[in-house]
Design a protein around this motif. Structure first.
Motif, PDB file in Angstrom:
ATOM      1  N   LYS A 175       5.323   7.967   1.021  1.00  0.00           N
ATOM      2  CA  LYS A 175       4.147   7.535   1.782  1.00  0.00           C
ATOM      3  C   LYS A 175       2.879   7.810   1.004  1.00  0.00           C
ATOM      4  O   LYS A 175       2.631   8.935   0.563  1.00  0.00           O
ATOM      5  N   ALA A 176       2.045   6.770   0.888  1.00  0.00           N
ATOM      6  CA  ALA A 176       0.750   6.898   0.223  1.00  0.00           C
ATOM      7  C   ALA A 176      -0.391   6.824   1.224  1.00  0.00           C
ATOM      8  O   ALA A 176      -1.286   7.673   1.227  1.00  0.00           O
ATOM      9  N   THR A 177      -0.364   5.799   2.091  1.00  0.00           N
ATOM     10  CA  THR A 177      -1.508   5.534   2.954  1.00  0.00           C
ATOM     11  C   THR A 177      -1.073   5.071   4.337  1.00  0.00           C
ATOM     12  O   THR A 177       0.082   4.715   4.562  1.00  0.00           O
ATOM     13  N   GLU A 178      -2.065   5.050   5.232  1.00  0.00           N
ATOM     14  CA  GLU A 178      -1.861   4.563   6.593  1.00  0.00           C
ATOM     15  C   GLU A 178      -3.171   3.963   7.086  1.00  0.00           C
ATOM     16  O   GLU A 178      -4.244   4.566   6.908  1.00  0.00           O
ATOM     17  N   GLY A 179      -3.081   2.783   7.664  1.00  0.00           N
ATOM     18  CA  GLY A 179      -4.283   2.166   8.209  1.00  0.00           C
ATOM     19  C   GLY A 179      -5.337   1.913   7.151  1.00  0.00           C
ATOM     20  O   GLY A 179      -5.059   1.364   6.082  1.00  0.00           O
ATOM     21  N   THR A 180      -6.561   2.360   7.423  1.00  0.00           N
ATOM     22  CA  THR A 180      -7.671   2.130   6.493  1.00  0.00           C
ATOM     23  C   THR A 180      -8.324   3.411   5.988  1.00  0.00           C
ATOM     24  O   THR A 180      -9.259   3.346   5.197  1.00  0.00           O
ATOM     25  N   GLY A 181      -7.831   4.569   6.419  1.00  0.00           N
ATOM     26  CA  GLY A 181      -8.518   5.782   6.010  1.00  0.00           C
ATOM     27  C   GLY A 181      -7.661   7.004   5.808  1.00  0.00           C
ATOM     28  O   GLY A 181      -8.181   8.083   5.511  1.00  0.00           O
TER      29      GLY A 181
ATOM     30  N   HIS B 152       2.988   1.948   2.570  1.00  0.00           N
ATOM     31  CA  HIS B 152       1.817   1.955   3.447  1.00  0.00           C
ATOM     32  C   HIS B 152       2.271   1.789   4.877  1.00  0.00           C
ATOM     33  O   HIS B 152       2.984   0.827   5.197  1.00  0.00           O
ATOM     34  N   PHE B 153       1.873   2.703   5.767  1.00  0.00           N
ATOM     35  CA  PHE B 153       2.186   2.568   7.186  1.00  0.00           C
ATOM     36  C   PHE B 153       1.118   1.696   7.823  1.00  0.00           C
ATOM     37  O   PHE B 153      -0.051   2.067   7.887  1.00  0.00           O
ATOM     38  N   ALA B 154       1.538   0.505   8.284  1.00  0.00           N
ATOM     39  CA  ALA B 154       0.593  -0.488   8.786  1.00  0.00           C
ATOM     40  C   ALA B 154       0.071  -0.134  10.174  1.00  0.00           C
ATOM     41  O   ALA B 154       0.824   0.310  11.043  1.00  0.00           O
ATOM     42  N   LEU B 155      -1.223  -0.365  10.372  1.00  0.00           N
ATOM     43  CA  LEU B 155      -1.846  -0.291  11.687  1.00  0.00           C
ATOM     44  C   LEU B 155      -2.584  -1.607  11.911  1.00  0.00           C
ATOM     45  O   LEU B 155      -3.797  -1.706  11.685  1.00  0.00           O
ATOM     46  N   PRO B 156      -1.872  -2.656  12.332  1.00  0.00           N
ATOM     47  CA  PRO B 156      -2.496  -3.974  12.448  1.00  0.00           C
ATOM     48  C   PRO B 156      -3.641  -4.061  13.446  1.00  0.00           C
ATOM     49  O   PRO B 156      -4.408  -5.029  13.418  1.00  0.00           O
ATOM     50  N   ASN B 157      -3.777  -3.076  14.313  1.00  0.00           N
ATOM     51  CA  ASN B 157      -4.880  -3.076  15.265  1.00  0.00           C
ATOM     52  C   ASN B 157      -6.129  -2.401  14.710  1.00  0.00           C
ATOM     53  O   ASN B 157      -7.175  -2.364  15.358  1.00  0.00           O
ATOM     54  N   ALA B 158      -6.048  -1.863  13.485  1.00  0.00           N
ATOM     55  CA  ALA B 158      -7.173  -1.130  12.915  1.00  0.00           C
ATOM     56  C   ALA B 158      -8.069  -1.995  12.041  1.00  0.00           C
ATOM     57  O   ALA B 158      -9.273  -1.722  11.912  1.00  0.00           O
ATOM     58  N   SER B 159      -7.503  -3.025  11.410  1.00  0.00           N
ATOM     59  CA  SER B 159      -8.269  -3.896  10.518  1.00  0.00           C
ATOM     60  C   SER B 159      -7.406  -5.091  10.159  1.00  0.00           C
ATOM     61  O   SER B 159      -6.228  -5.161  10.543  1.00  0.00           O
ATOM     62  N   GLY B 160      -7.965  -6.016   9.397  1.00  0.00           N
ATOM     63  CA  GLY B 160      -7.182  -7.127   8.885  1.00  0.00           C
ATOM     64  C   GLY B 160      -6.187  -6.676   7.836  1.00  0.00           C
ATOM     65  O   GLY B 160      -6.325  -5.601   7.241  1.00  0.00           O
ATOM     66  N   GLY B 161      -5.176  -7.507   7.591  1.00  0.00           N
ATOM     67  CA  GLY B 161      -4.146  -7.153   6.629  1.00  0.00           C
ATOM     68  C   GLY B 161      -4.671  -7.000   5.219  1.00  0.00           C
ATOM     69  O   GLY B 161      -4.242  -6.099   4.486  1.00  0.00           O
ATOM     70  N   ALA B 162      -5.596  -7.844   4.796  1.00  0.00           N
ATOM     71  CA  ALA B 162      -6.122  -7.775   3.429  1.00  0.00           C
ATOM     72  C   ALA B 162      -6.851  -6.465   3.177  1.00  0.00           C
ATOM     73  O   ALA B 162      -6.754  -5.888   2.088  1.00  0.00           O
TER      74      ALA B 162
ATOM     75  N   LEU C 157      10.227   2.890 -14.001  1.00  0.00           N
ATOM     76  CA  LEU C 157      10.367   3.914 -12.969  1.00  0.00           C
ATOM     77  C   LEU C 157       9.505   3.641 -11.739  1.00  0.00           C
ATOM     78  O   LEU C 157       9.392   4.507 -10.874  1.00  0.00           O
ATOM     79  N   THR C 158       8.871   2.451 -11.657  1.00  0.00           N
ATOM     80  CA  THR C 158       7.973   2.169 -10.540  1.00  0.00           C
ATOM     81  C   THR C 158       8.414   0.936  -9.772  1.00  0.00           C
ATOM     82  O   THR C 158       8.505  -0.158 -10.341  1.00  0.00           O
ATOM     83  N   LEU C 159       8.670   1.121  -8.489  1.00  0.00           N
ATOM     84  CA  LEU C 159       9.061   0.034  -7.597  1.00  0.00           C
ATOM     85  C   LEU C 159       7.824  -0.611  -6.974  1.00  0.00           C
ATOM     86  O   LEU C 159       6.766   0.023  -6.888  1.00  0.00           O
ATOM     87  N   PRO C 160       7.938  -1.866  -6.531  1.00  0.00           N
ATOM     88  CA  PRO C 160       6.809  -2.478  -5.829  1.00  0.00           C
ATOM     89  C   PRO C 160       6.516  -1.741  -4.535  1.00  0.00           C
ATOM     90  O   PRO C 160       7.385  -1.076  -3.966  1.00  0.00           O
ATOM     91  N   GLY C 161       5.285  -1.866  -4.078  1.00  0.00           N
ATOM     92  CA  GLY C 161       4.879  -1.196  -2.852  1.00  0.00           C
ATOM     93  C   GLY C 161       5.565  -1.765  -1.622  1.00  0.00           C
ATOM     94  O   GLY C 161       6.082  -2.883  -1.621  1.00  0.00           O
TER      95      GLY C 161
END
Length: 294
Positions: free
Chosen positions: A109-115, A139-149, A167-171
């Motif tokens: 896990k790297a990120t979640e939402g926008t912050g 990335h843990f998505a929070l579609p109610n927090a902002s747009g996907g982009a 050694l690096t997989l796509p996100g």
């Protein structure tokens, strides 16, 4: 003439001295505990914002669909190319022990939402790399927090980037039952399709890679309306906690690339339970996914 010598320190009462020593010991213990695994809240209990992890929505909602199934632990299929996924909940991980136990890949896990940025992402990402574990970020998505982009850009800027280094997989876009509220985050199926497509488009523009989609059959079928729009773009990582020979996959995907088959696995080097995953193919095909080769 004024003296420049420092005044003699006052003699501390014996009780105060002992209290100070005890306080220092407790502080050290607290610091050590901060690196250990912390158990996620019990199933059905809400999480604090920023603390979600893969499969969190299924636990919070108490296993919303029979097809997702309960976590079966040792009964699960531990053959083939094996991997794990982790976040701060696993605490400090000995990645050398993980690799020596036969784990070949991991998403972190790297990120979640926008912050929100996972507190242990940096340590896990570099630790896995140096141990020879093929790793990627999610990335843990929070579609109610902002747009996907917006969320794709946040992810790509904070751990979700990609490089062809063997050694690096796509996100990964972790999009699942909402652990904080309404199952589909208050979006219609049309709005959810747009959100996912926007995330994919922005992520590919930043990294050159198609994002991997992690989800369950029940969430995808319900919240996107059995959408087929991503099957030719994104590899599927399906969560189906079962001992069956193969997982139930969402409508619209022809097959699975990664299967999260249990949430109660165990791996040397990781404290407590850890999600276990299986890659649908050989190590050579895993490397092809990492390096974006046919």
């Amino acid at each position: 003439m004024l003296s420049h010598r420092s005044p003699s320190p006052r003699r501390r009462p014996k009780g105060a001295f002992l209290a100070g020593v005890l306080g220092a010991v407790l502080a050290l213990l607290a610091g050590a505990a901060g690196t250990a695994a912390a158990a996620p809240p019990p199933a059905g209990e809400r999480l604090k914002p920023g603390t979600a992890y893969m499969g969190a929505g299924q636990r919070v909602h108490g296993g919303p669909a029979a097809e997702d199934g309960p976590s079966l632990g040792a009964l699960s299929p531990t053959t083939g190319v094996q991997g794990i996924d982790v976040s701060h909940w696993q605490g400090s991980i000995n990645w050398t022990s993980v690799r020596n136990a036969g784990i070949q890949f991991a998403w972190i896990k790297a990120t979640e939402g926008t912050g929100y940025e996972d507190a242990r992402f940096g340590a896990n990402y570099t630790g896995a790399y140096h141990a020879g574990v093929i790793r990627g970020a999610y990335h843990f998505a929070l579609p109610n927090a902002s747009g996907g982009a917006v969320q794709a850009d946040f992810f790509a800027s904070n751990g979700g980037a990609w490089s062809r280094d063997n050694l690096t997989l796509p996100g990964v876009l972790d999009i699942e039952h909402n652990p904080y509220g309404a199952m589909c985050y208050g979006l219609s199926t049309t709005q959810m399709r747009t959100w996912i497509n926007d995330f994919h488009t922005a992520y590919k523009a930043r990294t050159g890679r198609d994002v991997v989609i992690y989800t369950t059959a029940s969430w995808w079928n319900t919240c996107t309306g059995n959408w087929t729009g991503m099957y030719s773009k994104s590899p599927l990582w399906v969560a189906h906690w079962t001992s069956s020979a193969s997982p139930t996959i969402p409508s619209g995907f022809p097959t699975w690339t990664v299967w999260q088959y249990t949430s109660t696995g165990s791996v040397p080097g990781v404290s407590g339970n850890v999600d276990r995953n299986k890659f649908n193919g050989s190590r050579d095909r895993l490397l092809a996914l990492a390096n974006n080769t046919p």
